[in-house]
Design a protein around this motif. Sequence first.
Motif, PDB file in Angstrom:
ATOM      1  N   HIS A   1      -2.857  -7.717  -0.225  1.00  0.00           N
ATOM      2  CA  HIS A   1      -3.300  -7.528  -1.696  1.00  0.00           C
ATOM      3  C   HIS A   1      -2.889  -5.799  -1.558  1.00  0.00           C
ATOM      4  CE1 HIS A   1      -3.946  -6.524  -5.630  1.00  0.00           C
ATOM      5  NE2 HIS A   1      -5.507  -5.814  -5.268  1.00  0.00           N
ATOM      6  N   TYR A   2      -1.667  -5.407  -2.488  1.00  0.00           N
ATOM      7  CA  TYR A   2      -1.135  -4.601  -2.811  1.00  0.00           C
ATOM      8  C   TYR A   2      -1.728  -3.731  -4.081  1.00  0.00           C
ATOM      9  CZ  TYR A   2       2.029  -0.458  -4.127  1.00  0.00           C
ATOM     10  OH  TYR A   2       1.845   0.641  -4.361  1.00  0.00           O
ATOM     11  N   ASP A   3      -2.835  -2.405  -3.443  1.00  0.00           N
ATOM     12  CA  ASP A   3      -3.119  -2.096  -4.354  1.00  0.00           C
ATOM     13  C   ASP A   3      -2.448  -0.566  -5.535  1.00  0.00           C
ATOM     14  OD1 ASP A   3      -5.192  -0.882  -6.563  1.00  0.00           O
ATOM     15  OD2 ASP A   3      -6.812  -0.027  -5.070  1.00  0.00           O
ATOM     16  N   TYR A   4      -1.956  -1.773  -6.154  1.00  0.00           N
ATOM     17  CA  TYR A   4      -0.538  -0.662  -7.147  1.00  0.00           C
ATOM     18  C   TYR A   4      -1.257   0.078  -7.908  1.00  0.00           C
ATOM     19  CZ  TYR A   4      -2.097  -4.370 -10.865  1.00  0.00           C
ATOM     20  OH  TYR A   4      -2.722  -4.792 -11.606  1.00  0.00           O
TER      21      TYR A   4
END
Length: 256
Positions: free
Chosen positions: A2-5
């Motif tokens: 999960h990339y915390d954009y």
Amino acid sequence: MHYDYKKGAQRVDEILSSEIDIKNDSETLPKDDSKFSFSNGYYVWITAIFVDIRDSSQLFSQAGLENAEETGKLIRAFTSEIIEILRLPNGDSDFLREIGIRGDCVYATFSTPLKSDILACADKTFYINTYLNMLNKKLVKLGKPEFKAGIGMASGQELVLKAGRDHTGINSKVWIGNAVNRASNLSSLGQSEITSERLFYSKCAFHNFIAGLKQRNSDKDVDSWFTQYTDDSGNVSQHAGIIKTDFDSWIENEMN
């Protein structure tokens, strides 16, 4: 994964709004990496040398499993002594700042505040050119294909800074300017349809070492060693086939 954009966007905003402390009063580029941070940079004179194998894609693609070991030996022979020549100091000055291999190319960058430093870099290219003659002679004796290569050298003032991701240990120096890219491009011209000679020098590098080279060879017609080349974009360079005579004589005498 999960990339915390959203946090990513915040980090980008912080980088874009930050200021870089560019140190343009330093004569040389620091060798100590601790002098670099994510908030500073150095604007200094550097020289880059690239040595590029010609037709390497054909060499690699034909390797196959049965020939992989032989191809590996060839690449190791090509890179080993070139790296040794590039890493040698200039007298008491260790002016090397980065050295490495990018695919089929060996490269190095040097801190060169003085014209004598740039001449020392040119001297390295003369040694490399002669070394390739030695390597090819050994390969011919073994019935192996010779290497073709281009040797590009360029000088100029560049902004050097640390880039990557802070607090991760993943970072590297970035060279912002013309010298590194120019040296890389020039290395693609040697032993090509343009000339059988390997050595190519940018206009700036040539301008800064030619007087010293003439002084060192006052009894010779140094101008005749170089041929000017202008590419389709109007970029001027000089190409040559200069060798180290003592080294070359030893090669011609069967390396005895």
